[in-house]
Design a protein around this motif. Structure first.
Motif, PDB file in Angstrom:
ATOM      1  N   GLN A 180       5.083  -7.897   3.659  1.00  0.00           N
ATOM      2  CA  GLN A 180       3.771  -7.249   3.661  1.00  0.00           C
ATOM      3  C   GLN A 180       3.874  -6.014   2.779  1.00  0.00           C
ATOM      4  OE1 GLN A 180       1.499  -6.835   7.422  1.00  0.00           O
ATOM      5  NE2 GLN A 180       1.437  -4.650   6.939  1.00  0.00           N
ATOM      6  N   ALA A 181       3.188  -6.029   1.641  1.00  0.00           N
ATOM      7  CA  ALA A 181       3.375  -4.984   0.629  1.00  0.00           C
ATOM      8  C   ALA A 181       2.039  -4.453   0.138  1.00  0.00           C
ATOM      9  CB  ALA A 181       4.177  -5.535  -0.551  1.00  0.00           C
ATOM     10  N   THR A 182       2.099  -3.252  -0.429  1.00  0.00           N
ATOM     11  CA  THR A 182       0.907  -2.618  -0.998  1.00  0.00           C
ATOM     12  C   THR A 182       0.786  -2.987  -2.460  1.00  0.00           C
ATOM     13  OG1 THR A 182       1.141  -0.748   0.518  1.00  0.00           O
ATOM     14  CG2 THR A 182      -0.253  -0.420  -1.434  1.00  0.00           C
ATOM     15  N   PRO A 191       5.267 -14.250  -0.283  1.00  0.00           N
ATOM     16  CA  PRO A 191       6.387 -15.100   0.144  1.00  0.00           C
ATOM     17  C   PRO A 191       7.698 -14.589  -0.456  1.00  0.00           C
ATOM     18  CG  PRO A 191       4.552 -16.418  -0.694  1.00  0.00           C
ATOM     19  CD  PRO A 191       4.257 -14.994  -1.058  1.00  0.00           C
ATOM     20  N   VAL A 192       8.709 -14.442   0.382  1.00  0.00           N
ATOM     21  CA  VAL A 192       9.978 -13.882  -0.091  1.00  0.00           C
ATOM     22  C   VAL A 192      10.593 -14.733  -1.187  1.00  0.00           C
ATOM     23  CG1 VAL A 192      12.355 -13.349   0.616  1.00  0.00           C
ATOM     24  CG2 VAL A 192      10.441 -12.649   2.049  1.00  0.00           C
ATOM     25  N   ALA A 210       6.595 -12.940 -10.276  1.00  0.00           N
ATOM     26  CA  ALA A 210       6.188 -13.263 -11.648  1.00  0.00           C
ATOM     27  C   ALA A 210       4.792 -12.733 -11.946  1.00  0.00           C
ATOM     28  CB  ALA A 210       6.247 -14.771 -11.872  1.00  0.00           C
ATOM     29  N   GLN A 211       3.952 -12.612 -10.901  1.00  0.00           N
ATOM     30  CA  GLN A 211       2.567 -12.177 -11.127  1.00  0.00           C
ATOM     31  C   GLN A 211       2.248 -10.798 -10.559  1.00  0.00           C
ATOM     32  OE1 GLN A 211       3.113 -15.336  -9.557  1.00  0.00           O
ATOM     33  NE2 GLN A 211       3.076 -16.365 -11.548  1.00  0.00           N
ATOM     34  N   VAL A 212       3.015 -10.347  -9.573  1.00  0.00           N
ATOM     35  CA  VAL A 212       2.611  -9.156  -8.815  1.00  0.00           C
ATOM     36  C   VAL A 212       3.736  -8.137  -8.758  1.00  0.00           C
ATOM     37  CG1 VAL A 212       1.969  -8.337  -6.499  1.00  0.00           C
ATOM     38  CG2 VAL A 212       0.992 -10.463  -7.384  1.00  0.00           C
ATOM     39  N   GLU A 213       3.366  -6.855  -8.863  1.00  0.00           N
ATOM     40  CA  GLU A 213       4.281  -5.755  -8.583  1.00  0.00           C
ATOM     41  C   GLU A 213       3.730  -5.002  -7.384  1.00  0.00           C
ATOM     42  OE1 GLU A 213       5.264  -1.496 -10.613  1.00  0.00           O
ATOM     43  OE2 GLU A 213       5.679  -3.255 -11.860  1.00  0.00           O
ATOM     44  N   ALA A 214       4.524  -4.910  -6.314  1.00  0.00           N
ATOM     45  CA  ALA A 214       4.055  -4.296  -5.084  1.00  0.00           C
ATOM     46  C   ALA A 214       5.078  -3.284  -4.596  1.00  0.00           C
ATOM     47  CB  ALA A 214       3.813  -5.372  -4.025  1.00  0.00           C
TER      48      ALA A 214
END
Length: 281
Positions: A180-182, A191-192, A210-214
């Motif tokens: 669970q990330a911001t 998903p890990v 690949a798509q998200v930086e959180a």
């Protein structure tokens, strides 16, 4: 039990075993095969071992596998995640040697992990082999990066996972499945198995897919125990990388190993304590 201040540049060690006679016997054998080694402290349980390692910051730690308070495996987990002090080399972790009574399953895990261990009672010939390995690794620490090949060190997280499974065959690890990330102003479930790498600074840990930086507030020292060590390798105190995401490993102009990540331009530095993961690079 503390000893006098060690000699300058002499390697230092902490011994941890809840049996006094075993500590005395190991200390005597070490004096025979490695007279320069300075035993700076002795611990009687796992909690004391972590405290003394944090206090003295030795180059080597001898840990009995079965101790009260914390087992040797649990103490090793905490020791490998101790934050560096101001002015300390952030890359170097102590060499860890496990002490064990003969246990076929534990010894098999040690051998597979290319780790150092000492069987009780410590025999001079076997201890000499361990000492030679550690001396080579310590010599490599003081050499310019990439100029000296040390014996490969263990993937400590994988080794500790194996040991925990061998020593507690009924236990089933429950690894993280979701993070669970911001992401911006929103909370997102990631998903890990989609995570390429985790990398921490003083306050946050970055979760990169690949798509998200959180961002999450959980530090690497906690994530190490919550993700599957067969999937995520720790390559630095502040970095975990998904093995499937490793595109290759090269050396930079300073001789440091650099991990390239599939589908991402990030270059991840491998600290010297973890270069054995990529032996031959």
């Amino acid at each position: 039990m503390n000893t006098p201040t060690p000699l300058t540049n002499a390697p230092r060690a902490v011994l941890a075993d809840d049996e006094r006679l075993m500590r005395e016997q190991l200390r005597a054998r070490l004096a025979e095969v490695w007279p320069e080694l300075q035993i700076v402290a002795e611990a009687r349980n796992g909690l004391e071992a972590v405290q003394l390692v944090n206090e003295h910051r030795p180059e080597i730690v001898f840990l009995d596998i079965r101790m009260p308070g914390l087992t040797g495996v649990e103490a090793a987990r905490q020791i490998t995640q101790l934050p560096p002090r101001a002015g300390e080399d952030d890359e170097l972790l102590p060499e860890i040697v496990f002490i064990t009574a003969y246990d076929q399953y534990a010894v098999e895990a040690f051998e597979q992990g290319v780790a150092d261990y000492v069987l009780k009672p410590a025999e001079r010939e076997r201890l000499q082999v361990t000492v030679q390995r550690i001396q080579q690794r310590l010599a490599a620490r003081n050499a310019p990066a990439g100029t000296v090949d040390a014996p490969p060190g263990p993937n400590m997280q994988q080794l500790l996972h194996q040991l925990s499974a061998r020593l507690n065959p009924g236990g089933t690890p429950n690894y993280l499945q979701w993070i669970q990330a911001t992401v911006g102003q929103a909370i997102q479930m990631i998903p890990v198995d989609e995570v390429l790498f985790f990398i921490s600074d003083e306050k946050y840990t970055r979760v990169q897919t690949a798509q998200v930086e959180a961002l999450i507030r959980k530090p690497i020292k906690e994530l190490v125990d919550e993700v599957d060590p067969r999937v995520f390798w720790q390559i630095h105190r502040s970095t975990l990388v998904n093995v499937k995401a490793i595109a290759g490993v090269t050396r930079d102009f300073r001789g440091r190993q650099i991990v390239s990540v599939k589908g991402h331009g990030e270059k991840l530095e491998v600290s010297r304590s973890y270069t054995g993961l990529f032996k031959g690079m």
